[in-house]
Scaffold this active site. Structure first.
Site, short mmCIF file in Angstrom:
data_model
loop_
_atom_site.label_atom_id
_atom_site.label_comp_id
_atom_site.label_asym_id
_atom_site.label_seq_id
_atom_site.Cartn_x
_atom_site.Cartn_y
_atom_site.Cartn_z
N ALA A 1 -34.51 -13.58 12.44
CA ALA A 1 -33.07 -13.73 12.69
C ALA A 1 -32.71 -15.18 13.00
CB ALA A 1 -32.65 -12.81 13.83
N GLU A 2 -33.45 -15.79 13.90
CA GLU A 2 -33.12 -17.17 14.27
C GLU A 2 -33.37 -18.13 13.11
OE1 GLU A 2 -33.51 -20.49 17.78
OE2 GLU A 2 -34.44 -18.54 18.08
#
Length: 124
Positions: free
Chosen positions: A45-46
Site C-alpha cells: 500500500a505505501e
C-alpha cells in the site's frame, strides 16, 4: 538492494491518477503460519501510494509517509497480489491515497489501506 527489489515488487501502472504494484506470493512474504504477513499489505500500500504521490510533485519534493491504516480482509497463501492506489486528496502539504489489494486470479479483495504522506523538500 532496496526492499522493493528484495521482495520482487513490480510496478505495472504509474500515474498521478492510479498506480498499480504487483508481487508474486512466495515464502519470503509469509509469516510462520503459511499466510502472507500483514506487513506486506502495508508495504504494498505505501509503495503504490508513494509512487503515485511522487507523480504529483515537482522534482524538489518527495512524498514521505506519515500515517498508514490497513485492514486485512482475507488471508492469502499463494498467487499474485495487486495493489491499486488512487488519490483521495492531493494538497499542498499532504496527500491521502486509498489502496485496495486484490488476489489477481480471483479478483478477491484482500486488504484496504489509507496512506497519508507529507510533500517533503528533498535535497541531494
Amino acid at each position: 538492494m532496496n526492499i522493493i527489489e528484495l521482495l520482487g515488487l513490480k510496478t505495472t501502472l504509474l500515474s498521478a491518477e492510479k498506480t498499480i504494484v504487483e508481487v508474486i506470493v512466495s515464502d519470503r512474504l509469509m509469516q510462520p503460519y503459511g499466510i502472507v504477513h500483514g506487513g506486506i499489505n502495508a508495504l504494498l500500500a505505501e509503495t503504490a501510494a508513494s509512487l503515485g504521490a511522487n507523480e504529483c510533485l515537482p522534482d524538489n519534493l518527495v512524498p514521505v509517509g506519515v500515517s498508514i491504516h490497513t485492514n486485512h480482509l482475507k488471508a492469502v497463501s499463494h498467487g499474485i497480489l495487486v495493489a491499486i492506489a488512487t488519490p483521495v486528496n492531493i494538497g499542498h502539504s499532504l496527500q491521502v491515497w486509498s489502496v485496495s489489494i486484490f488476489e489477481k486470479d480471483t479478483n478477491t479483495l484482500t486488504s484496504i489501506s489509507t496512506v497519508t504522506m507529507k510533500n517533503q523538500i528533498f535535497k541531494k
